[in-house]
Design a protein around this motif. Structure first.
Motif, PDB file in Angstrom:
ATOM      1  N   GLY A 148       0.914  -1.185   0.236  1.00 22.28           N
ATOM      2  CA  GLY A 148       0.174  -0.164  -0.257  1.00 22.28           C
ATOM      3  C   GLY A 148       0.583   0.686  -0.274  1.00 22.28           C
ATOM      4  O   GLY A 148       0.062   1.910  -0.280  1.00 22.28           O
ATOM      5  N   SER A 149       2.179   1.092   0.401  1.00 17.64           N
ATOM      6  CA  SER A 149       3.085   2.755   0.032  1.00 17.64           C
ATOM      7  C   SER A 149       2.645   3.197  -0.897  1.00 17.64           C
ATOM      8  O   SER A 149       3.467   2.263  -2.504  1.00 17.64           O
ATOM      9  N   ALA A 150       3.183   3.969  -1.443  1.00 17.05           N
ATOM     10  CA  ALA A 150       2.802   5.293  -2.757  1.00 17.05           C
ATOM     11  C   ALA A 150       4.543   5.390  -3.377  1.00 17.05           C
ATOM     12  O   ALA A 150       4.536   4.973  -4.277  1.00 17.05           O
ATOM     13  N   VAL A 151       5.585   4.746  -1.905  1.00 17.64           N
ATOM     14  CA  VAL A 151       6.833   5.285  -2.753  1.00 17.64           C
ATOM     15  C   VAL A 151       7.484   3.746  -2.678  1.00 17.64           C
ATOM     16  O   VAL A 151       7.569   3.425  -3.597  1.00 17.64           O
ATOM     17  N   ALA A 152       7.047   2.805  -1.922  1.00 22.42           N
ATOM     18  CA  ALA A 152       7.478   1.839  -2.305  1.00 22.42           C
ATOM     19  C   ALA A 152       7.531   1.180  -3.039  1.00 22.42           C
ATOM     20  O   ALA A 152       6.693   0.455  -3.686  1.00 22.42           O
ATOM     21  N   GLY A 153       8.842   0.420  -4.758  1.00 25.59           N
ATOM     22  CA  GLY A 153       8.752  -0.324  -4.960  1.00 25.59           C
ATOM     23  C   GLY A 153       9.733   0.567  -6.193  1.00 25.59           C
ATOM     24  O   GLY A 153       8.802  -0.345  -7.511  1.00 25.59           O
ATOM     25  N   GLN A 154       8.626   1.754  -6.511  1.00 23.85           N
ATOM     26  CA  GLN A 154       8.860   2.427  -6.991  1.00 23.85           C
ATOM     27  C   GLN A 154      10.015   3.922  -6.875  1.00 23.85           C
ATOM     28  O   GLN A 154       9.203   4.692  -7.297  1.00 23.85           O
ATOM     29  N   ALA A 155      10.281   3.832  -5.801  1.00 26.72           N
ATOM     30  CA  ALA A 155      11.526   5.066  -5.855  1.00 26.72           C
ATOM     31  C   ALA A 155      12.137   4.751  -6.700  1.00 26.72           C
ATOM     32  O   ALA A 155      12.628   4.722  -7.121  1.00 26.72           O
ATOM     33  N   THR A 156      11.706   6.199  -6.736  1.00 30.36           N
ATOM     34  CA  THR A 156      13.584   7.407  -7.886  1.00 30.36           C
ATOM     35  C   THR A 156      13.750   7.973  -7.200  1.00 30.36           C
ATOM     36  O   THR A 156      15.289   7.996  -7.552  1.00 30.36           O
ATOM     37  N   VAL A 157      14.160   7.947  -5.987  1.00 34.43           N
ATOM     38  CA  VAL A 157      15.029   9.570  -5.215  1.00 34.43           C
ATOM     39  C   VAL A 157      15.435   8.427  -3.827  1.00 34.43           C
ATOM     40  O   VAL A 157      14.907   8.278  -2.874  1.00 34.43           O
ATOM     41  N   LEU A 158      16.570   7.985  -3.702  1.00 37.29           N
ATOM     42  CA  LEU A 158      17.148   7.300  -2.442  1.00 37.29           C
ATOM     43  C   LEU A 158      18.272   7.544  -2.495  1.00 37.29           C
ATOM     44  O   LEU A 158      19.348   7.940  -2.079  1.00 37.29           O
ATOM     45  N   ILE A 159      17.713   8.088  -0.695  1.00 32.56           N
ATOM     46  CA  ILE A 159      18.610   9.256   0.590  1.00 32.56           C
ATOM     47  C   ILE A 159      19.374   7.728   0.915  1.00 32.56           C
ATOM     48  O   ILE A 159      18.426   6.815   1.866  1.00 32.56           O
ATOM     49  N   PHE A 160      20.880   7.633   1.439  1.00 36.50           N
ATOM     50  CA  PHE A 160      21.751   6.725   2.178  1.00 36.50           C
ATOM     51  C   PHE A 160      21.760   7.961   3.312  1.00 36.50           C
ATOM     52  O   PHE A 160      21.526   8.922   3.822  1.00 36.50           O
ATOM     53  N   PRO A 161      22.335   6.775   4.648  1.00 37.46           N
ATOM     54  CA  PRO A 161      22.282   7.586   5.940  1.00 37.46           C
ATOM     55  C   PRO A 161      23.677   7.846   5.836  1.00 37.46           C
ATOM     56  O   PRO A 161      23.665   8.908   6.958  1.00 37.46           O
ATOM     57  N   ASP A 162      25.020   7.777   5.061  1.00 39.03           N
ATOM     58  CA  ASP A 162      25.973   8.409   4.988  1.00 39.03           C
ATOM     59  C   ASP A 162      27.138   7.682   4.329  1.00 39.03           C
ATOM     60  O   ASP A 162      26.249   7.048   2.712  1.00 39.03           O
ATOM     61  N   LEU A 163      27.950   8.484   3.944  1.00 37.97           N
ATOM     62  CA  LEU A 163      29.024   8.140   2.654  1.00 37.97           C
ATOM     63  C   LEU A 163      29.098   7.349   2.567  1.00 37.97           C
ATOM     64  O   LEU A 163      28.624   6.952   1.154  1.00 37.97           O
ATOM     65  N   ASN A 164      30.048   6.381   3.769  1.00 38.21           N
ATOM     66  CA  ASN A 164      30.372   5.211   3.134  1.00 38.21           C
ATOM     67  C   ASN A 164      29.421   4.105   3.063  1.00 38.21           C
ATOM     68  O   ASN A 164      29.736   3.273   1.315  1.00 38.21           O
TER      69      ASN A 164
END
Length: 710
Positions: free
Chosen positions: A638-654
């Motif tokens: 039911g998520s509007a983002v899950a499975g079709q995300a286009t912008v992925l934000i990582f928690p850290d640089l590593n």
């Protein structure tokens, strides 16, 4: 409804029936330089369509030079065996024995095999050169009709008056339309530059379809030094790949004494001289070394070879400059040289860029694209994304400063950008050194839209020193110290952007990330409303474009910074045509995990929702749940983002840096970036391993960012 005659049904990705759209590029005679138009039309098609097939009904030899160029440039996977119908000799024999109908039927069979597999087919007409094929124009017209292809007809206008060009175009249009062809456009190619405007004006008034007039460009007809060596069977005594790729724009026969001979040298010429004239050999190479003028190479005749000491001196004077040797005399050799014509092919990528620049400058590409009426693919391929970048940058041309003016990749990228009209450029460096390096690479910098500025001697240095001292007075920077600092190319380029003398800067091919962005932090500073400066990569996968952030700047952002990265990345994505659906990545999805790292992402997600309630955002979420609809259905239904995300934000640089590199290498993705966001004016960093195309893409992105700042 049945497909039109000769037109196959094709099943689209959603299972519905589709009809292949074909474009037939043809002519009326030999020597029209049609390859420029074929290349330009292919460029337009690949901007719109994922899968473009090639079909050449009649061919002289295989491998075919133009198909190999298109296959190399546009990364075609089409089996060469499906590209060609038959050879000219076989076609002439078949037509003589069984008639044109039988010939047409055989050739259409080959087309249908290609059209079954591709959304669009570019058909390359016969070349009217030594074909022994009666009524050749009629053969092309009938084939175009049977393949239900729209026709673009090319007419050669070399050495013709404006009136003669107009008459040729009108005659060709009547010939093809009278034979039932759907002519959507015409091109008068190789028209003398001083008559091109007059011819274009007459054609607009008198011809009912769009006609584009391309002026003659001698550099396109000029053979490369490598092509000369191959044509003459010359021995290559000296020279590297870059030198052999230079265009031979002129030939100068060496027979006079050195002072007279030097005055006759022209830029890009090949010096033809007996091999025992060491004075002329060394003199011409010394002139090249000094840049007065840069030559393409030296061709030695009479089967004479200079001594090893002369060759050693030649190598030191002009490293990489070709020196060739042939057994024949100077004048017989010159006669053969003047018969040579430069050819577009996979081995001449720089010539292809020049050809595309000519096409895009003189053809209304938006109008022609509309007349092609090709349905745009729903998928966005890496090539389509790259095309879109260049188109958008070209539409509102900006000036970008490149501090690393003597770096080979920068110079090659600059040549592409200027030839394609993507932006204006400022190269930083000592002008003589920049021009000499360009000359060694066979790159012509005498083109509009380019300036070369030496920070050491520029009158701007005093102004910039005063400005930098004022900006950094709180850090105790004096004018004297500032005067030294601003001579650094990174600082000088950044100040050009700050002072409005350039719209953006791209650096980092040989400088570190810190050297590129530190001046921007000190001088340009953070945009109002931005918490930090961060970065994104555009990850061009086979069928879509994703945005990854932050993979290059911030080692361990806190929750507030992570939220800012997400909001800025969403704005960057939207600016470049990617609808933002934001996934805040973590090692757990939803409420399944806990811990400081997950809590940081959860808090950042709530901050994004609070600041931008209009954004679709989900987090914490794992990467697989973010991009895979199957996994998303299990973990976050039911998520509007899950499975079709286009912008992925990582928690850290590593995490971010390693992930983008892993996807780039293992999935074959094209990674465009890093693109910096959060600065008042655009400055972007390059990877020190950046390829020429990477630099071209990054400069185009910077120019587009500058358009948004206007």
């Amino acid at each position: 409804m049945r497909p039109p005659r000769g037109q196959p049904r094709r099943t689209t990705q959603d299972g519905s029936a589709g009809v292949t759209r074909s474009v037939y590029v043809t002519g009326v005679g030999r020597g029209d330089g049609r390859q420029v138009v074929e290349l330009g039309v292919m460029e337009l098609l690949t901007r719109q369509v994922d899968r473009v097939g090639i079909y050449r009904p009649l061919v002289h030899d295989t491998p075919d030079r133009i198909f190999e160029l298109l296959r190399s440039r546009y990364r075609l996977t089409q089996d060469p065996a499906t590209v060609f119908g038959m050879g000219y000799a076989e076609a002439a024999e078949l037509q003589a024995e069984e008639g044109q109908g039988a010939l047409t039927a055989r050739l259409v069979e080959g087309y249908l095999r290609v059209a079954e597999e591709y959304e669009t087919v570019l058909i390359l007409g016969s070349d009217f050169a030594d074909t022994n094929l009666p009524a050749e124009l009629g053969v092309n017209a009938r084939l175009a009709n049977e393949c239900n292809a729209s026709v673009i007809a090319v007419i050669g206008g070399r050495d013709q008056s404006a009136d003669a060009v107009v008459a040729e175009v009108r005659n060709a249009l009547h010939a093809y339309t009278n034979l039932g062809c759907d002519v959507i456009g015409m091109v008068a190619n190789r028209v003398a530059p001083d008559t091109a405007a007059a011819a274009a004006a007459q054609l607009r008034r008198t011809v009912p379809v769009p006609v584009y007039v391309l002026p003659d460009d001698p550099a396109l007809a000029a053979p490369t030094v490598r092509q000369i060596a191959e044509a003459l069977g010359a021995e290559v005594l000296l020279g590297d790949d870059a030198g052999l790729s230079r265009d031979a724009l002129d030939f100068v026969i060496g027979g006079a004494m050195l002072p007279t001979f030097l005055s006759k040298l022209t830029p890009g010429c090949v010096v033809v001289t007996p091999g025992d004239r060491a004075d002329l050999i060394i003199g011409s190479l010394a002139a090249h070394s000094a840049g007065t003028p840069p030559i393409a190479g030296v061709l030695l005749t009479l089967d004479e070879r200079p001594g090893s000491d002369v060759l050693a001196l030649a190598t030191r004077l002009a490293p990489g400059t070709p020196v060739l040797a042939v057994p024949s005399g100077s004048f017989p050799t010159a006669t053969e040289l003047f018969r040579l014509d430069g050819k577009l092919g996979a081995g001449t990528p720089r010539k292809a860029e020049r050809a595309l620049g000519l096409f895009e400058t003189h053809v209304d590409t938006a109008e022609l694209t509309e007349r092609l009426s090709v349905a745009r693919s729903e998928r966005v391929t890496p090539m389509m994304f790259e095309h879109a970048l260049l188109e958008r940058a070209r539409a509102d041309r900006r000036r970008i400063v490149l501090p690393e003016g003597t770096e080979e990749r920068i110079l090659r990228a600059a040549e592409v950008l200027l030839r394609r009209g993507v932006c204006d450029l400022t190269l930083l460096g000592e002008e003589g050194a920049v021009r000499k390096r360009a000359g060694d690479l066979g790159i012509d910098l005498d083109t509009s839209g380019l300036e070369i500025v030496d920070p050491q001697t520029s009158p701007l240095r005093d102004r910039f020193a005063a400005r930098y001292a004022d900006l950094r007075a709180h850090k105790g920077v004096s004018y004297e110290l500032a005067y030294d600092v601003v001579a650094d190319v990174s600082y000088f380029g950044t100040l050009m952007v700050q002072e409005g003398l350039a719209d953006g800067m791209v650096s980092g091919a040989v400088h570190s990330t810190a050297a590129t962005i530190r001046p921007a932090f000190e001088i340009i500073k953070t945009r109002p409303g931005a918490v930090i400066v961060s970065s994104v990569f555009f990850m061009c996968l086979a069928d879509r474009v994703l945005v990854y952030g932050d993979c290059a700047v911030n080692p361990d952002p806190n929750a507030e910074q992570l939220a800012d990265i997400a909001i800025q990345a969403s704005a960057t994505a939207a600016r470049f045509g990617v609808e933002p659906r934001v996934a805040m990545l973590s090692y757990s999805t939803g409420t399944s995990g806990s811990g400081a790292d997950v809590d940081k992402v959860r808090t950042a997600t709530e901050l994004v929702r609070g600041q931008r309630p209009d954004l679709l955002v989900e987090g914490p979420i794992q990467y697989d749940a973010a991009v895979s609809p199957v996994v998303a259905a299990t973990k976050l239904p039911g998520s509007a983002v899950a499975g079709q995300a286009t912008v992925l934000i990582f928690p850290d640089l590593n995490t971010g840096n390693n992930t983008y590199k892993a996807v780039q290498r293992s999935a074959g993705a094209v990674a465009v970036g890093p693109v910096l966001q959060g600065l008042r004016k655009p400055v972007n960093d390059l990877s020190r391993g950046a390829l020429v195309q990477d630099i071209v893409n990054t400069v185009a992105i910077t120019a587009i960012q500058a358009q948004g700042d206007a």
